[in-house]
Design a protein around this motif. Sequence first.
Motif: not given
Length: 544
Positions: A58-64, A25-34
């Motif tokens: 930015l069109e998408r922003f994933v935070a951790h 999942s692209l959203d999952g990939v982005l979260q795991r990278i962070a």
Amino acid sequence: MAQTEVTDRLRGLVEAGIAVSSELSLDGVLQRIAEAASRLTGAPYAALGVIDRTGKQLERFVAHGIPKALYPEIGDLPEGQGLLGVLIHDARPLRLEDIADDPRSVGFPPGHPPMRSFLGVPIMLRGIAYGNLYLTDKAGGFTEEDEELVTLLAAQAAVAVENARLYESATRWSQQLESLNEIGYALIGEQELEPLLDLVATSLRALLRCRIVLIALPDSDDRMRIRAVSGEGTEVGSTFERYTSKGGRVLERGLSERVDELLDDPEVDQDRIRHSGARTGLFVPLRVRDRSIGIVVAHDKLTAANKHFSDEDLRLAEQFAVRAAIAVDLSERIQRDSLRRMLGGQELERRRLARELHDETGQALTSILLGLKRVEEAREAPSFGDAVARLREEILATLHDVRRLAIELRPKALDDFGLVAALERLVHTFRERTGIPVQLAAHLGEDRLAPEIETTLYRLVQESLTNVVKHAHAKNVSVLIVKRRDRVSAVIEDDGRGFDHDSLQEDGLGLVGMRERIGLVGGRLSVESAENGGTTIAAEVPLR
């Protein structure tokens, strides 16, 4: 840095790369990278921003690291201002000891945790920055080794992002193909229009992942009436006003459009949009043989990553609009064929009855009259003669009624001499029966029209004159029939009492039947009236 620590960090980098690559999942990939970047550097906060198609924000922003309980207090996710925007425009690593010391910093919104140290690294795909990794607030600040390690992670992340994109694209295309096939099979087996349009709206909404999809078609008054709705917010109403809403404008132009902010678009019906609560829109016309026959409208993407419709969404909606247009066209053809067969059967039956009334019944009554004449000649008694005279008058009246009925059913002049002769006879009979003056002007040239068109126009005038007697109470009526190069126009006007459109019951005036007849030959009917202002019925019928 000790060799053991280096080994541990490299091992962590490899493990992070494997973990990131295992996610589809692209959203999952982005979260795991962070998460991996935070774990490798020891930074408590990490984020990944995806650059939009314009390359400016930015069109998408994933935070951790930031508790979700703080999200409502912080407000909207960042769009790429300040230091975040620096990496968008200059795709090189950026390392700072204190964010506040950099003049390009714009500070933090209320409720945001305090942050000092900063490390930003671009994620490059084929030489183009796809997004950026942001790390903040590491105790003691970020080192060159941190920058090098995160840069390596970003390179691995780029491959993982590409793989996730390809997987999601393949899955999306598979779902789209499955939905299009389902609609194709339904077109083959389903005859009713409403279930087909419901299927198109429901399937498209699921693929677009939006709040609502609706399909609108024009009704007899040229208003765009909603025929299928899928999703939330069905309080949008039953119609789109054709000339004041975006839907009507798109329908007229026949061109699809995306609108990122509906309230900023001057062509949008602002009151209707505010009532529906819609913010973004997708408008796609239904096209058949270079004419618009309806419109598909979608509102408000539900994906957290992107609230706006993309060009891909637009192309997908156009594919579904093609299927919906086919469904509408097939349904209209079936209805027209059924109605044409029904009306054709009615005309054949009228013709048969008219012929029988005219020939058989009329001849029988004529024979009776001749017989009575012979009886009169044989009997000289005065009283007997009076009785016979009365009988003669009754038979004459009956013969007149039979001939009138035969003409109303199917005037013989229409078949033998054409539309003008039939209308002249109709108007003459109308004047004699009602006493209402009728001005007839017919300019059709030498050549006769197609039988179907002649019958349609004759019935239009006949029904209009019937309404004049029953409803209008007019003192004058005019009938104008004009043939132009490629069409015939008919206008019937009276100076009667008219009617109010808002309270009009079309069935009571026979207007529904008129519209159906005119529609069967590809024409259009319009009615204009006002209380005490008379009525005008106008029709245009193409000759081809």
